[in-house]
Design a protein around this motif. Structure first.
Motif, mmCIF file in Angstrom:
data_model
loop_
_atom_site.group_PDB
_atom_site.id
_atom_site.type_symbol
_atom_site.label_atom_id
_atom_site.label_comp_id
_atom_site.label_asym_id
_atom_site.label_seq_id
_atom_site.Cartn_x
_atom_site.Cartn_y
_atom_site.Cartn_z
ATOM 1 N N ILE A 185 -2.331 11.088 -2.227
ATOM 2 C CA ILE A 185 -1.793 9.738 -2.182
ATOM 3 C C ILE A 185 -2.990 8.789 -2.047
ATOM 4 C CG2 ILE A 185 -0.237 8.153 -1.005
ATOM 5 C CD1 ILE A 185 1.139 10.713 -2.142
ATOM 6 N N VAL A 186 -3.277 8.058 -3.104
ATOM 7 C CA VAL A 186 -4.436 7.155 -3.105
ATOM 8 C C VAL A 186 -4.037 5.795 -3.670
ATOM 9 C CG1 VAL A 186 -6.126 9.026 -3.330
ATOM 10 C CG2 VAL A 186 -5.199 7.961 -5.365
ATOM 11 N N PRO A 187 -4.767 4.739 -3.315
ATOM 12 C CA PRO A 187 -4.438 3.430 -3.904
ATOM 13 C C PRO A 187 -4.718 3.440 -5.402
ATOM 14 C CG PRO A 187 -6.233 3.257 -2.300
ATOM 15 C CD PRO A 187 -5.856 4.685 -2.362
ATOM 16 N N SER A 188 -3.938 2.696 -6.135
ATOM 17 C CA SER A 188 -4.132 2.675 -7.603
ATOM 18 C C SER A 188 -5.216 1.700 -8.021
ATOM 19 C CB SER A 188 -2.837 2.298 -8.289
ATOM 20 O OG SER A 188 -2.345 1.083 -7.788
#
Length: 65
Positions: A62-65
């Motif tokens: 889960i990472v920022p886009s």
């Protein structure tokens, strides 16, 4: 079916500091979604939770886009 527990960055799951695993030991009818990106940890996570039928696993980060 509803999910009772969502754990992001679940690591291997079964450890002395993992409160979610303790919760599943006390209430084995729970359902859970476990997210872990690291391949080795993901494999162990699935192995440790294999005795609980209502668990779902996602090998993702889960990472920022």
């Amino acid at each position: 079916m509803s999910i009772d527990v969502v754990q992001l960055g679940a690591n291997v799951g079964k450890s002395s500091t993992d409160m979610v695993y303790r919760l599943f030991e006390e209430r084995p009818g729970l359902s859970g979604l476990f997210v872990e990106p690291h391949p080795t940890s993901f494999g162990k996570l699935k192995e440790y939770y294999s005795q609980y039928p209502n668990c779902f696993f996602e090998q993702a980060a889960i990472v920022p886009s």
